[in-house]
Design a protein around this motif. Sequence first.
Motif, short mmCIF file in Angstrom:
data_model
loop_
_atom_site.label_atom_id
_atom_site.label_comp_id
_atom_site.label_asym_id
_atom_site.label_seq_id
_atom_site.Cartn_x
_atom_site.Cartn_y
_atom_site.Cartn_z
N SER A 1 47.84 49.44 35.81
CA SER A 1 46.70 48.55 35.57
C SER A 1 45.48 49.33 35.14
O SER A 1 45.35 50.53 35.43
N ARG A 2 44.58 48.65 34.45
CA ARG A 2 43.28 49.20 34.06
C ARG A 2 42.22 48.16 34.41
O ARG A 2 42.52 46.96 34.47
N GLN A 3 40.98 48.61 34.58
CA GLN A 3 39.91 47.71 34.99
C GLN A 3 38.68 47.91 34.14
O GLN A 3 38.36 49.03 33.73
N THR B 1 34.55 47.17 34.44
CA THR B 1 33.61 47.02 35.54
C THR B 1 32.26 46.53 35.04
O THR B 1 31.69 47.10 34.10
N SER C 1 46.31 39.48 33.75
CA SER C 1 44.93 39.60 33.30
C SER C 1 44.14 38.65 34.18
O SER C 1 44.27 37.43 34.07
N SER D 1 40.77 38.12 37.46
CA SER D 1 39.61 38.57 38.19
C SER D 1 40.04 39.35 39.42
O SER D 1 41.24 39.50 39.66
N PRO D 2 39.11 39.82 40.21
CA PRO D 2 39.31 41.04 40.99
C PRO D 2 40.52 41.13 41.90
O PRO D 2 40.91 40.17 42.54
N LEU E 1 34.79 43.09 38.81
CA LEU E 1 35.89 43.71 38.06
C LEU E 1 36.74 42.67 37.34
O LEU E 1 36.90 41.54 37.79
N TRP E 2 37.31 43.10 36.20
CA TRP E 2 38.44 42.40 35.59
C TRP E 2 39.56 43.41 35.47
O TRP E 2 39.35 44.56 35.04
N THR E 3 40.75 43.03 35.89
CA THR E 3 41.87 43.97 35.91
C THR E 3 43.05 43.40 35.14
O THR E 3 43.26 42.19 35.09
N VAL F 1 41.01 46.27 28.05
CA VAL F 1 40.55 45.31 29.05
C VAL F 1 39.09 44.96 28.79
O VAL F 1 38.29 45.84 28.42
N ALA G 1 35.67 42.74 30.48
CA ALA G 1 35.02 41.96 31.53
C ALA G 1 33.81 41.25 30.93
O ALA G 1 33.03 41.86 30.21
#
Length: 290
Positions: free
Chosen positions: A144-146, A148, A172, A174-175, A183-185, A200, A202
């Motif tokens: 996973s990637r986030q 911020t 895809s 929300s946190p 965060l969006w991950t 990704v 946000a």
Amino acid sequence: MKITTPRRLLATAVLALTAMAGGAVPGQAETAPAQRAAAALPAGYQVLRGGPATVDNFTRLTLACPAGKVIVGGGADIQSPGGGVLLGSFPSNVGGVYQWNVVARQEKQAQVTTYGYAVCVDSAALPGYQIVRVPAAEVANGASRQATCPAGKVVVGGGAEAQGASAALRFSTSPRPKGTDYLWTASGRSLAGTTVGLAVDAICANPIPGYEIVESAATETPNLTRRGQACPTGKTALSGGAGGYNTAILTSMLPELIDAASGYRWAAAVREPARAGAISSVTAICTNLT
């Protein structure tokens, strides 16, 4: 046009607008029925639907917000579900126009059919609005990637794009873990390799009235079962996300109208390529409706 290099988006098409409900003229978007009696909604709250569009695999489809509005959420509904794969569902700003982008493909076929969705609000309704993008990078399958949000801001939406000839979005949303509302991950996987490209986004803003993130329990259902997550009473979905567990992949993720009094929920479907069932969860980012 044949897409010869699927890692890159070599074709772009604009989704023609249609109405979310009856009564609107094609080419226009109907305001959510709830808005007519719900002054608490963010100003200019509007859900747009485009399509269906049948295009070559890996073509980027775009749905733009009207002038003066910003994008807070969006999604896609692939109409070729048996082998449909959602690669990208994410926001962008091109020349000052905010839009939602969809990238999909159909396994064992050259073309795919999909609808696209966009949720827009007046720019003045979200002070501190900005899109934070983490550019694409190669990661291991399932990693996973986030993206911020800056300090003091919350995530009001987001998106992601998996890149590669056999790529698919795994989640895809929300946190994760809960409580990290900045965060969006996202996660992707290759159906024929060991790594996948992943970008990704946000969508961030200052905290808004009624802001709340709700998530359904992880549940196993038959492949392609549509699941939805509604907001608490008095609230509607501003945006949302979804995810598949294990090796499940996303095939749809979109705003779905409940009724005029209840507003929108977030809905999604997943499938497990090697099994008849898949585990999934759905997240809704909520704002005041009444």
